[in-house]
Structures are given as structure tokens and as C-alpha cells.
Design a protein around this motif. Sequence first.
Motif, PDB file in Angstrom:
ATOM      1  N   HIS A 362     -35.485 -28.414  15.038  1.00 28.04           N
ATOM      2  CA  HIS A 362     -34.504 -27.941  14.759  1.00 28.04           C
ATOM      3  C   HIS A 362     -33.065 -26.749  14.705  1.00 28.04           C
ATOM      4  N   ARG A 363     -33.554 -25.608  15.848  1.00 27.54           N
ATOM      5  CA  ARG A 363     -32.884 -24.540  15.786  1.00 27.54           C
ATOM      6  C   ARG A 363     -31.724 -24.762  15.672  1.00 27.54           C
ATOM      7  N   SER A 364     -30.425 -25.698  16.345  1.00 28.09           N
ATOM      8  CA  SER A 364     -29.076 -25.047  16.264  1.00 28.09           C
ATOM      9  C   SER A 364     -28.397 -26.180  15.496  1.00 28.09           C
ATOM     10  N   ARG A 365     -29.044 -26.878  14.306  1.00 33.39           N
ATOM     11  CA  ARG A 365     -28.485 -28.062  13.474  1.00 33.39           C
ATOM     12  C   ARG A 365     -28.061 -26.682  12.384  1.00 33.39           C
ATOM     13  N   ARG A 366     -26.816 -26.802  11.853  1.00 32.14           N
ATOM     14  CA  ARG A 366     -26.113 -26.227  10.763  1.00 32.14           C
ATOM     15  C   ARG A 366     -26.150 -25.764   9.174  1.00 32.14           C
ATOM     16  N   ILE A 367     -26.862 -27.281   8.920  1.00 30.21           N
ATOM     17  CA  ILE A 367     -26.969 -27.395   7.660  1.00 30.21           C
ATOM     18  C   ILE A 367     -28.042 -28.575   7.158  1.00 30.21           C
ATOM     19  N   MET A 368     -28.785 -27.745   5.944  1.00 31.65           N
ATOM     20  CA  MET A 368     -30.306 -28.839   6.049  1.00 31.65           C
ATOM     21  C   MET A 368     -30.061 -29.324   4.559  1.00 31.65           C
ATOM     22  N   VAL A 369     -29.859 -30.328   4.254  1.00 24.43           N
ATOM     23  CA  VAL A 369     -29.443 -31.131   3.085  1.00 24.43           C
ATOM     24  C   VAL A 369     -30.711 -31.793   2.169  1.00 24.43           C
ATOM     25  N   ASN A 370     -30.813 -31.229   0.838  1.00 23.24           N
ATOM     26  CA  ASN A 370     -31.597 -32.434   0.200  1.00 23.24           C
ATOM     27  C   ASN A 370     -30.814 -33.269  -1.256  1.00 23.24           C
ATOM     28  N   ILE A 371     -31.734 -34.429  -0.863  1.00 20.34           N
ATOM     29  CA  ILE A 371     -31.204 -35.342  -1.922  1.00 20.34           C
ATOM     30  C   ILE A 371     -32.275 -35.832  -3.134  1.00 20.34           C
ATOM     31  N   ALA A 372     -32.142 -35.191  -4.600  1.00 18.90           N
ATOM     32  CA  ALA A 372     -32.811 -35.833  -5.675  1.00 18.90           C
ATOM     33  C   ALA A 372     -32.660 -36.954  -5.975  1.00 18.90           C
ATOM     34  N   ALA A 373     -33.727 -37.756  -6.449  1.00 18.35           N
ATOM     35  CA  ALA A 373     -32.336 -38.635  -8.544  1.00 18.35           C
ATOM     36  C   ALA A 373     -34.214 -37.951  -8.646  1.00 18.35           C
ATOM     37  N   PHE A 374     -33.881 -37.825  -9.811  1.00 16.07           N
ATOM     38  CA  PHE A 374     -35.374 -37.915 -10.766  1.00 16.07           C
ATOM     39  C   PHE A 374     -35.340 -38.456 -12.584  1.00 16.07           C
ATOM     40  N   TYR A 375     -36.546 -39.424 -11.844  1.00 15.07           N
ATOM     41  CA  TYR A 375     -36.078 -40.551 -13.000  1.00 15.07           C
ATOM     42  C   TYR A 375     -37.844 -40.684 -14.360  1.00 15.07           C
ATOM     43  N   THR A 376     -37.614 -41.811 -14.560  1.00 12.63           N
ATOM     44  CA  THR A 376     -38.807 -41.987 -15.051  1.00 12.63           C
ATOM     45  C   THR A 376     -38.360 -44.084 -15.210  1.00 12.63           C
ATOM     46  N   GLY A 377     -39.805 -44.861 -15.362  1.00 14.89           N
ATOM     47  CA  GLY A 377     -39.937 -46.216 -15.081  1.00 14.89           C
ATOM     48  C   GLY A 377     -39.472 -46.274 -13.969  1.00 14.89           C
ATOM     49  N   SER A 378     -39.266 -47.309 -12.609  1.00 17.25           N
ATOM     50  CA  SER A 378     -39.289 -47.846 -11.903  1.00 17.25           C
ATOM     51  C   SER A 378     -38.674 -47.176 -10.132  1.00 17.25           C
ATOM     52  N   ALA A 379     -38.350 -46.502  -9.261  1.00 19.57           N
ATOM     53  CA  ALA A 379     -38.492 -45.490  -8.091  1.00 19.57           C
ATOM     54  C   ALA A 379     -37.363 -46.470  -7.373  1.00 19.57           C
TER      55      ALA A 379
END
Length: 447
Positions: A362-379
Motif C-alpha cells: 500500500h505504498r501509494s496510499r496517502r492516509i490510514m484511518v483507524n476506527i474504534a468503539a470501546f464498549y461493555t456488553g454486546s458488540a
Amino acid sequence: MPVPTASLRTNVRGQVLEPGDDGYDAARLVYLGGIDQHPAVVVRPADAADVAAVVKLAAGTGTPLAVKGGGHSPFCVTEGILIDLSSLNGHEVDTAARTAWADAGLTAGAFTAATAEHGLVTGFGDTAGVGLGGITTGGGIGYLVRKHGLTIDDLLAAEVVTADGAVRAVDADTEPELFWAIRGGGGNFGVVTRMKFRLHELPAVTGGLLVLPATPESIAGFVKHADEAPEEVSAIANVFPCPPMPFVPEEWHGSPVIMATVVYAGVGEAAEEALTPFRELATPIADMIGEKPFPEVYSNMPADYHPVAVTRNLFTDDIDADDAALLLARIAESTSSMPAVQIRVLGGAMARVPADATAFAHRSRRIMVNIAAFYTGSADEHTRWADDLTEALQKGAPGVYVNFLGDDSETRIREAYPDETWARLRRAKRDYDPANLFRSNSNIPPA
């Protein structure tokens, strides 16, 4: 199938731990919460010969095998044998050659502290607690990615135990196809036990936390400045509702902020000039940027911190003000205890390496994004939220960083590799692990 524990105790010099043994619970534990695995036996090897003995026994008896790399290791779940590489944590620094050998279970923080004593560094990720074997075999995207490239771009050689139990020395000239595959293909081709890294002279950096109000304009501006900055600058921006922190005024707690770590590889006037545009995006809520040794830019999580979260990763070609407004709206709508979007702007040295030089393509990709949802209970609700936001932010060809695959690994593993790279990896898997012994990972099946 019974696990050959007696044979392991006979053939292994390191620790062989069963449920109830001292150290077993610590050895089976992983970084992420919600994973409560109970392998039949955990082996903490003394050296590569121990790893080879375990691999031969597992292959010969059909016992499930997994490898814990010494750090986060989200995929080392097994009911069979778990190899815990945290026992392999030595290193040798050659200051004259500017190289270092490091065991695969050594953490990025420990390695970086050791080399920084000599004013030398290798770029890994953004967290001190990750194991070198895991982050390196996936690629390695951190605070020197624009200046010196991925971690694998500084990998010069490795010691690998393959599925036949052979201990192989690999580099660009010896076993070149295996060397290509372990630079981005993860733990599919064997157990990496030692690695030789190139070191770069870097006595100090200018960097640290910068907290800004999160608006569509400030987020888009941050991405623009990070993209246009000198290659000495690498930045990671986290957008989320600000938790209570002692260095953030109380009136900002719960409000959307950009909590960024910005690092300039160097010090002095050039560093201050390069970082000024970030500070001018808005009046900083907190500004902790300053001159410091490189190890101090790594985050350190408490040993007892085991978060439970749904995570997603993607590569995208742009984040403009409309995208920023959308992600802020989605964060506001989330019922997660902590919804967050992390943005890493890439390019520079990483992009100058040919895409087919390593298995990370993925050498040419400009941006990397991580998405996270921290939780308790059901996912379930948080999984839908993360998946929907991933789709909404996608621009350009689908792509994912193999080191950040989570519970979506099986469905998205193909996005980690373009077709030609995938086909070549499958051929390498056929040659080095035809029975898919190493499958407790983001798995690449043999051709």
C-alpha cells in the motif's frame, strides 16, 4: 487430540506451562480485553532451537499451534500449544555499523530505549508495548514512516523457524522469497525469532501531544498540513470526545478534540517552523510539544489495561472538511463509551519504495484511518457503527493494514494485498507452510 506435554518438557529448555502452573495465566494473557483463552500448554522458549522443537511436535501430532509475539498478539488464540515469544528479548547493538540484532519478543519500547542511548533509532509504531516480531512482519507504521519508511524497510535479515522445523537465516540474498514474504505477510510463513535492523542517527526529536478543538476545518487542516509538511514530520491525530485528563481544562472534557502526537525527526529552528502550522489551526487546548529523546514519544499503557473494542482500519485517498464533518457527526451519534477515529498521513520515504519490493503493497496510499468503539456488553451495535463509518470514509481502492485487522480479519484479509501480491504470498505459503500450520493469524492459505 492430546497435547504432547511430556515430549515438550523433554525437548524444550525453556518454560513449559500448564493450567495451574505459576506464570501460566500471565503467559496466556493478551493486550485486548474480552479474550479469555486457555491453551493446553504455553511454551516460553529459550532460543530458536526450542521454537523448532515445538513446531516439529505440533506439525507431527496435528496439535493446533499459535504464536504470541510478545506484545498485543490479538490472534494467538488456541486450545493447543501457545508459543510465548516474550521470553526471547535480547538485543545486540553495533554502533559502528549502525545495525542491531533483536529477539522477536523484545518490545518496541525496550529496543528503542537501548538504541537511543547511542543516538540511534529504528521506526516502529506508536506504542512502546508492541512486540518487534508482530509489528515488523506486518509492516510497521509509526513516527518515522515519512522520514525513514516502514519498519520493514529497515529490516536487513531475520532468523525464521519454518513449518518443517528448520531454523533459517534469511535476507535479500539467502531465501529471498521468504524474506520478501515476512516483510508484510505477517506470521503466515514461520516463527520469526530474531531480526537485524538498520539504525538511523537521531539524537533527539521535537514532538509530543498537541490537543486542538475538533471541527471540520481543523481536522481537514491537520490532514493538509501533515501531507504538505517536510518528511521529517510524521503525525497521528485521534479525534474523540475528550476524556478527563489533568492537562486538559475541565470545560473541554466530553467535547470533541484532536489529540495528536506530532513528531519532527530533529530539533532546532527547522523543527519549530515545520510544526507551527499545526499549532495555528486553532488555539491549542494543550501543547506538550518539545525537544526530547525519541523513546519519549511512544505511548505507554498500564500493564493491567485490557480494552474491549470494535476496531476497523482502512486506507483512503483524502479527508476533506465534508469527511471530517461526517466523522464528527458519527462520533456524536455513537453509544460507545469512547468512539474514536485515528488519522495517520503517510507518504514520504514509505511511498518511494516500489510496491512489489515487499509484501506490504500500500505504498501509494496517502492516509490510514483507524476506527474504534470501546464498549461493555454486546458488540453488535458498535460493530455496525464501525462498519458503516468505514464504508463512508473509503475513497479509492479498498485497503487494510494487516496489523490492524480485528474480528473482520477473515472477511477483509484480501483487502490487505493486491491480486499479484496475494498470489505471490500464497505461493510462498505453499512452499514454506503447505499444511497451513501457522493459521492462527490473518491467514493466507497456501496455493
